[in-house]
Structure formats: C-alpha cells, structure tokens
Design a protein around this motif. Structure first.
Motif, mmCIF file in Angstrom:
data_model
loop_
_atom_site.group_PDB
_atom_site.id
_atom_site.type_symbol
_atom_site.label_atom_id
_atom_site.label_comp_id
_atom_site.label_asym_id
_atom_site.label_seq_id
_atom_site.Cartn_x
_atom_site.Cartn_y
_atom_site.Cartn_z
ATOM 1 N N ASN A 1 -49.828 40.449 27.782
ATOM 2 C CA ASN A 1 -51.020 41.223 28.144
ATOM 3 C C ASN A 1 -52.266 40.709 27.432
ATOM 4 O OD1 ASN A 1 -49.824 43.646 29.775
ATOM 5 N ND2 ASN A 1 -48.504 43.442 27.974
ATOM 6 N N ARG A 2 -52.303 39.412 27.168
ATOM 7 C CA ARG A 2 -53.401 38.831 26.404
ATOM 8 C C ARG A 2 -54.750 38.916 27.110
ATOM 9 N NH1 ARG A 2 -50.129 35.199 28.607
ATOM 10 N NH2 ARG A 2 -50.926 33.411 29.785
ATOM 11 N N GLU A 3 -54.741 39.037 28.443
ATOM 12 C CA GLU A 3 -56.004 39.076 29.189
ATOM 13 C C GLU A 3 -56.562 40.490 29.341
ATOM 14 O OE1 GLU A 3 -57.541 36.435 29.980
ATOM 15 O OE2 GLU A 3 -55.967 34.973 29.589
ATOM 16 N N LEU A 4 -55.786 41.482 28.922
ATOM 17 C CA LEU A 4 -56.219 42.871 29.110
ATOM 18 C C LEU A 4 -57.255 43.263 28.076
ATOM 19 C CD1 LEU A 4 -52.927 44.853 29.901
ATOM 20 C CD2 LEU A 4 -54.604 43.913 31.493
ATOM 21 N N ALA A 5 -58.204 44.094 28.490
ATOM 22 C CA ALA A 5 -59.159 44.681 27.554
ATOM 23 C C ALA A 5 -58.432 45.722 26.702
ATOM 24 C CB ALA A 5 -60.318 45.318 28.308
ATOM 25 N N ILE A 6 -59.069 46.138 25.624
ATOM 26 C CA ILE A 6 -58.417 47.029 24.659
ATOM 27 C C ILE A 6 -57.908 48.329 25.291
ATOM 28 C CG2 ILE A 6 -58.813 48.422 22.584
ATOM 29 C CD1 ILE A 6 -60.615 46.174 21.583
ATOM 30 N N PRO A 7 -58.691 49.046 26.109
ATOM 31 C CA PRO A 7 -58.175 50.299 26.677
ATOM 32 C C PRO A 7 -56.949 50.084 27.564
ATOM 33 C CG PRO A 7 -60.561 50.201 26.870
ATOM 34 C CD PRO A 7 -60.117 48.851 26.446
ATOM 35 N N GLU A 8 -56.976 49.037 28.409
ATOM 36 C CA GLU A 8 -55.840 48.763 29.291
ATOM 37 C C GLU A 8 -54.614 48.335 28.483
ATOM 38 O OE1 GLU A 8 -58.859 47.667 29.764
ATOM 39 O OE2 GLU A 8 -59.517 48.498 31.689
ATOM 40 N N GLY B 1 -36.412 51.410 20.116
ATOM 41 C CA GLY B 1 -37.468 50.419 19.943
ATOM 42 C C GLY B 1 -38.820 50.939 20.375
ATOM 43 N N LYS B 2 -39.865 50.294 19.866
ATOM 44 C CA LYS B 2 -41.220 50.726 20.188
ATOM 45 C C LYS B 2 -42.170 49.548 20.002
ATOM 46 C CE LYS B 2 -44.550 54.394 19.110
ATOM 47 N NZ LYS B 2 -44.851 55.548 18.220
ATOM 48 N N VAL B 3 -43.111 49.406 20.919
ATOM 49 C CA VAL B 3 -44.113 48.351 20.798
ATOM 50 C C VAL B 3 -45.106 48.722 19.703
ATOM 51 C CG1 VAL B 3 -46.085 47.243 21.922
ATOM 52 C CG2 VAL B 3 -43.942 47.499 23.148
ATOM 53 N N GLN B 4 -45.290 47.813 18.766
ATOM 54 C CA GLN B 4 -46.267 48.047 17.704
ATOM 55 C C GLN B 4 -47.649 47.671 18.220
ATOM 56 O OE1 GLN B 4 -45.050 46.546 13.929
ATOM 57 N NE2 GLN B 4 -47.049 46.809 12.969
ATOM 58 N N ASN B 5 -48.558 48.618 18.166
ATOM 59 C CA ASN B 5 -49.898 48.397 18.702
ATOM 60 C C ASN B 5 -50.720 47.570 17.723
ATOM 61 O OD1 ASN B 5 -51.990 48.546 20.435
ATOM 62 N ND2 ASN B 5 -52.184 50.757 20.427
ATOM 63 N N LEU B 6 -51.122 46.370 18.115
ATOM 64 C CA LEU B 6 -51.884 45.478 17.249
ATOM 65 C C LEU B 6 -53.375 45.725 17.406
ATOM 66 C CD1 LEU B 6 -49.972 42.113 17.861
ATOM 67 C CD2 LEU B 6 -49.540 43.835 16.112
ATOM 68 N N GLY B 7 -54.116 45.607 16.310
ATOM 69 C CA GLY B 7 -55.562 45.692 16.361
ATOM 70 C C GLY B 7 -56.157 44.506 17.093
ATOM 71 N N PHE B 8 -57.390 44.619 17.528
ATOM 72 C CA PHE B 8 -57.958 43.570 18.375
ATOM 73 C C PHE B 8 -58.080 42.248 17.628
ATOM 74 C CE2 PHE B 8 -62.322 42.628 17.089
ATOM 75 C CZ PHE B 8 -62.577 43.637 16.190
ATOM 76 N N ILE B 9 -58.369 42.271 16.331
ATOM 77 C CA ILE B 9 -58.471 41.024 15.568
ATOM 78 C C ILE B 9 -57.090 40.425 15.374
ATOM 79 C CG2 ILE B 9 -59.059 40.070 13.293
ATOM 80 C CD1 ILE B 9 -61.432 41.856 13.198
ATOM 81 N N GLU B 10 -56.094 41.267 15.153
ATOM 82 C CA GLU B 10 -54.727 40.778 15.032
ATOM 83 C C GLU B 10 -54.271 40.125 16.331
ATOM 84 O OE1 GLU B 10 -52.948 44.048 11.855
ATOM 85 O OE2 GLU B 10 -53.016 44.530 13.983
ATOM 86 N N ARG B 11 -54.583 40.760 17.462
ATOM 87 C CA ARG B 11 -54.227 40.186 18.764
ATOM 88 C C ARG B 11 -54.892 38.827 18.954
ATOM 89 N NH1 ARG B 11 -56.087 43.861 23.302
ATOM 90 N NH2 ARG B 11 -55.360 42.117 24.574
ATOM 91 N N LEU B 12 -56.187 38.752 18.654
ATOM 92 C CA LEU B 12 -56.916 37.493 18.832
ATOM 93 C C LEU B 12 -56.325 36.399 17.951
ATOM 94 C CD1 LEU B 12 -59.282 35.880 19.978
ATOM 95 C CD2 LEU B 12 -60.703 36.760 18.126
ATOM 96 N N ASP B 13 -56.018 36.746 16.709
ATOM 97 C CA ASP B 13 -55.451 35.775 15.788
ATOM 98 C C ASP B 13 -54.085 35.293 16.273
ATOM 99 O OD1 ASP B 13 -56.523 34.904 13.033
ATOM 100 O OD2 ASP B 13 -54.370 35.090 12.662
ATOM 101 N N LEU B 14 -53.262 36.232 16.755
ATOM 102 C CA LEU B 14 -51.922 35.888 17.242
ATOM 103 C C LEU B 14 -51.999 34.978 18.471
ATOM 104 C CD1 LEU B 14 -48.823 36.240 17.362
ATOM 105 C CD2 LEU B 14 -49.219 38.318 18.715
ATOM 106 N N ILE B 15 -52.807 35.357 19.456
ATOM 107 C CA ILE B 15 -52.901 34.584 20.697
ATOM 108 C C ILE B 15 -53.451 33.193 20.414
ATOM 109 C CG2 ILE B 15 -53.915 34.486 22.995
ATOM 110 C CD1 ILE B 15 -51.753 36.686 22.492
#
Length: 408
Positions: free
Chosen positions: A78-85, A104-118
């Motif tokens: 879901n790397r192309e999705l905006a934060i709300p989506e 199990g549960k998806v851990q919600n990453l912050g926007f900077i964490e997502r950017l760094d990961l991607i």
C-alpha cells in the motif's frame, strides 16, 4: 538453508530489486496458492523457492518493537496510498484477521517510518534509522578494530560477507593466493610492537586548544546533542501548505526545490502524501546531500518529529496550523521559519506581513506555459534564497553533520 537463516528484510528487498514475485499463502509449501493477506500464514518468495512465516519479526523497529513481516509486506503493498486510506486499509485488515481467529495485527507505521522503509526496500537508500544492523555486520565492524587471526584478502572478504552467508571455498582459495595488504595496525607496528606513548604528550597542547575553542560555542552545541548516541542523523522535515491556493504543493515541490524550476501545482497530478528532496547544506555537511522529508499534514507526527521541522510553507491561512504542536502562528514561527511563495508583483497577504520577519516572503514569475523559458531563469534565484534561509535556520537550531537538535 533453513528459513530461520534468511533475513526477511533482505529477502524482500532482493525480490523487489530482481522483480521476483512474492505472495501470501496459507502453507509453508513453496507451491501453495495465493490467499488473502488476512488468511496467510506465510509469505512465499517464488523466485527463491522460499517460504517465511508471515509473523516473523524483522530488524525494522517502530515504537521500540520489531515490526513483523506481515506489516512490512502490507506497507509495501500500500505504498502509493495516502495516509487516511492507508490507515483505513490497516483497520479493515485487522478486523478481517480478528474475524478469522488470528491473533496477528498490522502494526500501523508513521508516515516517516513508511517513507524510510519504502525508500530502503526500493534500493534508493542503503541506510535507515529504523533498521537495526545485522549481528554479523556488527561483529565484523568490531573485528576490524583489532588484528584478525585470518590472513590475506580472504579475511577481509569473510568480514565483508558477515551475515550474508558463507563464501565459496574456491573463491576463498583465490583470495588466499592474493598478495596480503597491510592494514593500519600492521603498517604502524611493523614486525615488532612499537611504543607510541610519546605522541600523546606531543598532542596534549593541540587537544587542550581544541577543547577551549569548542567550549566557546556553548549553548549552540548543547541544542544538537543526540541523546540516543551515535545513531544516524534523522532527516529534517519541511511542512507544505495543504491549501488549494498554495503555489507549492506535493505535485511541484520537488521540481522547484531540487531543480530550481517552478511548475504550476496542477500541471502534474500527485497522490503522494509525502516525498523527499536532496540538497547539499555546506555549513552542516559539505560532503553528502541531506535528505529532506516533505509533507502537507502533521496528523501522523510523533512528538519528537517537531524537533526536526526546519521550515513551514504557508499561504497565510491560519487553519493550516490547527493540528500543529504550536497552533498559534506567532508561537509557531518562534520555533521555526515560515516561507510564503506568491506571484511577482503582487502583495503578500495581510497575515504574512503581520507575522513580520519570521516569515520570509518570496515571489515567482507567473506561469505562461512551457514555451516561456525566458521568465523562468529567476526561479533558481528564489530557490537559492529559500535554501540559504533554511540553512541559517538549521544552524541556529543546532543541526550538525551527525545529529539533529533535541528541541527547537
């Protein structure tokens, strides 16, 4: 090789770089069919004939906890999705996991964490402040500080490959046949130990002089002390205005701030909720570009992110600051600088002028189409002026080559 021998992050990055498929499945069998992520127990890397448990912990750390492979895969998917989506999709998946009886549960990453990961998964960056180094890499670095018991280039190759599997025996024999090159220890020591203690006495006057010079800087340096030790310097953050009337949006910010060319914000549609630009900041780090994170909203900010703000672009509309740490613009611009970009020849809004010198007002020539190249030469002048001001602000707040300020 057993699955436990594979690092999930490296396997995923390798599959992405080589365009090899990886799918969620309900079995460890490499030939198992794809299933919805809410039903998956494993992630199949078909090109590698490898299966990893979907709940495997990774070296990516968020909120002081390892993020599991399911959450990493979900973030990439879901790397192309905006934060709300993105947040809504995570909630939907977590509900489906619970309905299937999974803990199990998806851990919600912050926007900077997502950017760094991607960015790291795509191979655009070789380092990440959120990814712990492999244990083998750490031990190899420690081994490099002392003379190795291994000989020749084979030892260097073994250290370089630590944590990445064993070296081919035939290649090792080739390395052993190479001429051995000395390291700093063998060059200094020669064939017998040498006492260099007298050098320390000669260096004492220079060390004392440097310490006296450093103490004169005082309060400026105290702002930039990195309490977490010698970790990688966090990326500075620039906040853009989400207003539709803003001349600088996510769609044109990179071409303006990186290339020095203004394009109208509606010229190229962009669904990105964040992006990064790179820029050399000579007085802080003249040898490598700094990466700046650009974002339009602060909804996913952690408290420490506010210490990394180096500029806020604004149109003068105060609703932009509603969810900021400092919602009052007069207070906000005591902590960071503001930037207004308007049309040349037009007065800045009353609010911008009312906030005084804390908000710099700049202007660009009106856009007259792609053929109007002649009027665009002044864009670079405006951009250089903006970056120079950002650099001065960063220095005053305590940014250094290896550390960010702990407060602004």
């Amino acid at each position: 090789m057993a699955p436990t021998d594979h690092d999930p992050l490296l396997v995923l990055r390798q599959s992405i770089s080589s365009s090899q498929a990886f799918i969620p499945s309900a079995s460890a069998d490499a030939s198992a069919p794809e299933v919805p992520l809410s039903q998956a127990t494993h992630l199949q890397f078909t090109g590698l004939s490898l299966s990893l448990p979907i709940d495997s912990p990774t070296r990516f750390i968020s909120s002081d906890k390892p993020v599991d492979l399911r959450s990493i895969y979900f973030a990439w998917l879901n790397r192309e999705l905006a934060i709300p989506e993105y947040n809504a999709s995570a909630t939907t998946l977590n509900d489906a996991l619970a309905a299937n009886g999974s803990s199990g549960k998806v851990q919600n990453l912050g926007f900077i964490e997502r950017l760094d990961l991607i960015t790291w998964l795509e191979g655009a960056s070789e380092e990440s402040e959120y990814i712990k180094p492999l244990a083998g890499d750490a031990s190899a670095a420690a081994a490099g500080a002392a003379p190795s018991s291994k000989t020749g280039a084979a030892a260097l190759a073994a250290q370089a490959r630590s944590g990445k599997g064993t070296i081919d025996p035939r290649l090792a024999s080739v390395y052993d046949g190479e001429r051995r090159m000395g390291d700093r220890n063998t060059v200094l020591r020669g064939i017998k130990p040498t006492d260099f203690s007298h050098v320390r006495k000669l260096a004492i006057p220079f060390i004392q002089k440097k310490s006296q010079s450093s103490s004169a800087i005082g309060s400026t340096q105290s702002l930039s002390i990195n309490q977490k030790g010698p970790s990688r310097r966090p990326d500075p953050i620039i906040l853009l205005s989400p207003s539709a009337s803003s001349l600088l949006r996510m769609s044109n910010a990179r071409s303006f701030l990186e290339d020095g060319k203004f394009m109208p914000p509606d010229a190229g549609a962009s669904t990105a909720s964040m992006l990064h630009v790179q820029r050399i900041i000579p007085s802080i780090d003249p040898n490598r570009p700094m990466r700046f994170i650009l974002v339009e909203g602060s909804e996913q900010f952690k408290p420490e992110y506010w210490n990394r703000i180096v500029a806020v672009f604004t149109t003068g509309q105060t609703w932009q600051f509603k969810n900021y740490k400092w919602s009052n613009p007069n207070e906000l611009f005591k902590h960071t600088m503001g930037v207004f970009v308007g049309w040349r020849g037009e007065l800045a809004p009353d609010n911008i002028r009312g906030w005084g010198h804390r908000v710099m007002s700049t202007s660009v020539d009106r856009w007259r189409g792609e053929d109007d190249v002649a009027s665009r030469f002044r864009d670079k002048e405006v951009v250089e002026y903006i970056w120079k001001s950002i650099e001065m602000n960063m220095r005053s707040k305590g940014w250094r080559k290896d550390a960010a300020p702990t407060s602004i």
